[in-house]
Every structure is written in C-alpha cells, then in structure tokens.
Design an enzyme around this catalytic site. Structure first.
Site, PDB file in Angstrom:
ATOM      1  N   THR A  25      -0.229   6.236  -8.903  1.00 49.58           N
ATOM      2  CA  THR A  25      -0.286   7.587  -8.893  1.00 49.58           C
ATOM      3  C   THR A  25      -0.186   8.254  -7.567  1.00 49.58           C
ATOM      4  O   THR A  25      -0.446   7.566  -6.443  1.00 49.58           O
ATOM      5  CB  THR A  25      -1.734   7.833  -9.296  1.00 49.58           C
ATOM      6  OG1 THR A  25      -1.858   7.336 -10.759  1.00 49.58           O
ATOM      7  CG2 THR A  25      -2.028   9.472  -9.343  1.00 49.58           C
ATOM      8  N   GLY A  26       0.404   9.378  -7.322  1.00 48.80           N
ATOM      9  CA  GLY A  26       0.791   9.977  -6.154  1.00 48.80           C
ATOM     10  C   GLY A  26       2.196  10.203  -5.799  1.00 48.80           C
ATOM     11  O   GLY A  26       2.871   9.909  -6.868  1.00 48.80           O
ATOM     12  N   ASP A  80       2.129   1.056  -6.163  1.00 43.16           N
ATOM     13  CA  ASP A  80       1.168   2.047  -6.031  1.00 43.16           C
ATOM     14  C   ASP A  80       1.200   2.669  -4.424  1.00 43.16           C
ATOM     15  O   ASP A  80       1.633   1.635  -3.458  1.00 43.16           O
ATOM     16  CB  ASP A  80      -0.184   1.684  -6.375  1.00 43.16           C
ATOM     17  CG  ASP A  80      -1.158   2.926  -6.790  1.00 43.16           C
ATOM     18  OD1 ASP A  80      -0.596   4.127  -6.508  1.00 43.16           O
ATOM     19  OD2 ASP A  80      -2.080   2.927  -7.281  1.00 43.16           O
ATOM     20  N   GLY A  81       0.812   3.773  -4.373  1.00 45.37           N
ATOM     21  CA  GLY A  81       0.420   4.187  -2.914  1.00 45.37           C
ATOM     22  C   GLY A  81      -0.634   4.108  -2.143  1.00 45.37           C
ATOM     23  O   GLY A  81      -1.586   3.319  -2.876  1.00 45.37           O
ATOM     24  N   LYS A  93      -7.694   4.226  -0.650  1.00 47.90           N
ATOM     25  CA  LYS A  93      -7.062   4.807  -1.916  1.00 47.90           C
ATOM     26  C   LYS A  93      -7.941   5.797  -2.545  1.00 47.90           C
ATOM     27  O   LYS A  93      -9.168   5.839  -2.182  1.00 47.90           O
ATOM     28  CB  LYS A  93      -6.493   3.755  -2.696  1.00 47.90           C
ATOM     29  CG  LYS A  93      -5.422   3.157  -2.468  1.00 47.90           C
ATOM     30  CD  LYS A  93      -4.798   2.197  -3.635  1.00 47.90           C
ATOM     31  CE  LYS A  93      -4.191   2.507  -4.746  1.00 47.90           C
ATOM     32  NZ  LYS A  93      -3.410   4.125  -4.633  1.00 47.90           N
ATOM     33  N   GLY A  94      -7.124   6.845  -3.386  1.00 54.30           N
ATOM     34  CA  GLY A  94      -7.928   7.580  -4.095  1.00 54.30           C
ATOM     35  C   GLY A  94      -8.169   8.995  -3.791  1.00 54.30           C
ATOM     36  O   GLY A  94      -8.614   9.887  -4.217  1.00 54.30           O
ATOM     37  N   GLU A 102      -6.864   2.890 -10.763  1.00 52.33           N
ATOM     38  CA  GLU A 102      -5.871   2.045  -9.755  1.00 52.33           C
ATOM     39  C   GLU A 102      -6.582   0.794  -9.170  1.00 52.33           C
ATOM     40  O   GLU A 102      -5.825  -0.219  -9.338  1.00 52.33           O
ATOM     41  CB  GLU A 102      -5.437   3.077  -8.377  1.00 52.33           C
ATOM     42  CG  GLU A 102      -4.856   4.232  -8.586  1.00 52.33           C
ATOM     43  CD  GLU A 102      -4.641   4.883  -7.409  1.00 52.33           C
ATOM     44  OE1 GLU A 102      -3.499   5.812  -7.661  1.00 52.33           O
ATOM     45  OE2 GLU A 102      -5.467   5.020  -6.731  1.00 52.33           O
TER      46      GLU A 102
HETATM   47  O1  LIG Z   1      -4.664   6.457  -4.232  1.00 56.11           O
HETATM   48  C1  LIG Z   1      -4.048   7.447  -4.486  1.00 56.11           C
HETATM   49  C2  LIG Z   1      -4.190   8.318  -5.801  1.00 56.11           C
HETATM   50  O2  LIG Z   1      -5.331   8.146  -6.027  1.00 56.11           O
HETATM   51  C3  LIG Z   1      -2.413   7.448  -3.787  1.00 56.11           C
HETATM   52  O3  LIG Z   1      -2.040   6.409  -4.123  1.00 56.11           O
HETATM   53  C4  LIG Z   1      -2.784   7.945  -2.402  1.00 56.11           C
HETATM   54  O4  LIG Z   1      -3.367   8.929  -2.647  1.00 56.11           O
HETATM   55  C5  LIG Z   1      -1.328   8.033  -1.790  1.00 56.11           C
HETATM   56  O5  LIG Z   1      -0.675   9.229  -2.218  1.00 56.11           O
HETATM   57  P1  LIG Z   1       0.606   9.858  -1.809  1.00 56.11           P
HETATM   58  O6  LIG Z   1       1.619   8.645  -2.083  1.00 56.11           O
HETATM   59  O7  LIG Z   1       0.876  11.062  -2.622  1.00 56.11           O
HETATM   60  O8  LIG Z   1       0.509  10.028  -0.448  1.00 56.11           O
END
Ligand SMILES: O=C(CO)[C@H](O)[C@H](O)COP(=O)(O)O
Length: 222
Positions: A25-26, A80-81, A93-94, A102
């Site tokens: 997500t993200g 995931d990011g 994260k989060g 996640e």
């Molecule tokens: O943990 C997350 C979502 O809950 C995302 O992976 C984290 O916030 C990174 O987001 P982005 O890739 O938009 O910088």
C-alpha cells in the site's frame, strides 16, 4: 526520475509465473502494482492478495487476479513500501494506515521485498512518527498507556475526525525520537491491551531496494 517507480519496477522483476503475491500500500507500492498489471496483461499468471482496500481496487482495475486470503496458505513474494528503513533492514511502516494488514501479509510471505526512495533510508528509526493501531473501545485509556512510554502521542485525523483504518480501528502516531531498540519497543507496545499492532517491522524484510537520485539502486539483503 521517479525514484519510487524505479525501485518498484526492479522489485517486480522477481515475480514469476505461478506465484502468489502480496500487494503493498502507498505511493511506491502503487508503481509495483502498475507494473504487475502490465505483466499480467502480457501473460504473467499469478494470484494476489492486497494489504488495503485501495490497493485491491487498483489491482482489480488493472486485471490482477485477487483471491480471498482464506484460499491460500502462503505468499511467495510481497512488495511493499516503507516510511523508514535502517541499516539492519528494520522498518517503520503504516504512514498510509495499512500497517496491520501489511504486517499480517509480510509475516505470511516467503520473501518480503521493500521498495523505497532514498529519503526513507535512515541510520536510526524514529524521525517518522510510529503508527500504532488501537481499537476504538476505551481508546483514550489505551492512549494514556502509550503516553507512559512516549512523549508525543497524537490521534491521526482525517477531515477533522479520527482516521479509521480498513479494520475499523484508530491510529495513534507516536513520536519517540530515536528508536534504538526496535524489537524491545515493538514488544512493549504490543503488550498494551487495546493496541492491535504497531508499525515497527523488525527482521521481516528480506530485501530492500532503495532508488537513489544518482540513478543507482542501493539493494540490501538480509
Ligand atoms: O506503510 C505504508 C502504508 O501503510 C506505506 O508502505 C508507507 O507509508 C510508504 O508509503 P509511500 O510509498 O507512499 O511513501
């Protein structure tokens, strides 16, 4: 150059026919999902689960086959990011509010790949406020328990009211400053009744792909 896209597209190279994939997500995971969608259109045969309603909707739009969690026992790869990554491959994260799903998905994945731009790489976790997911019942009591270990705890808000996660919970953003022992803090937080989980991912990442503004990829493996 779009660094998030570069890191995400590199990670997607690891996906092969027949795999079950976890979709993060993200805004960085977004690029991974886009690239997976392209590869599915080109004939890649995979099944996927998503870590948020938003990512699931995107995947469905792109024709990525989404399966119910109960239909599979294990994921081959999750991409995931992260909000922060440290040299030991521990994460915060989060930031997007999806930390619980996640973490469940990452914990049930054989190979967890984290994708990020260089701004996410830190020596010590903690500049980014640590998200803690809290059940709504007696949430102010839980917040007071959090305040016993953290000087700055704020409910995450959206449009002036408490943000609600995909699981119907609240997020308390906790500013600890430097987190020198993430494993110890993770255990303390998760021992507080009312806390569902927290955004520390300790020892979970197998590979981190960090895209740098000089065009290089910094790839770190466990
Ligand atoms: O943990 C997350 C979502 O809950 C995302 O992976 C984290 O916030 C990174 O987001 P982005 O890739 O938009 O910088």
């Amino acid at each position: 150059m779009n660094l998030k896209k570069a890191a995400a597209e590199k990670a997607v190279e690891a996906i092969k026919d027949g795999m079950c994939i976890g979709l993060g997500t993200g805004s960085t995971a977004y690029w991974a999902i886009q690239r997976i969608g392209e590869r599915v259109r080109d004939g890649l045969k995979i099944e996927a689960v998503a870590t948020s309603v938003a990512s699931e909707e995107l995947a469905v739009q792109l024709g990525i086959p989404i399966v119910p969690f109960e239909n599979i026992t294990r994921l081959d790869i999750t991409i995931d990011g992260a909000d922060e990554v440290n040299p030991e491959l521990h994460l915060i994260k989060g930031g997007g509010g999806a930390l619980l799903r996640e973490k469940i998905v990452a914990a049930n994945t054989d190979y967890f790949i984290v994708v990020a731009d260089e701004n996410k790489a830190v020596d010590t976790l903690g500049s980014f406020a640590l998200p803690v997911e809290v059940v709504p019942f007696a949430s102010e009591w839980t917040k007071r328990r959090l305040e016993a270990s953290c000087p700055d705890v704020q409910w995450r808000l959206k449009d002036g009211v408490k943000y609600i996660t995909d699981n119907g919970n609240y997020i308390a953003d906790c500013r600890y400053g430097e987190i020198n022992d993430p494993a110890a803090l993770e255990a303390i937080l998760n021992s507080i009744p009312g806390v569902v989980d927290n955004g520390l991912f300790v020892g979970m990442a197998d590979k981190i792909i960090i895209a740098k503004s000089d065009g290089e990829l910094d790839i770190r493996v466990k």
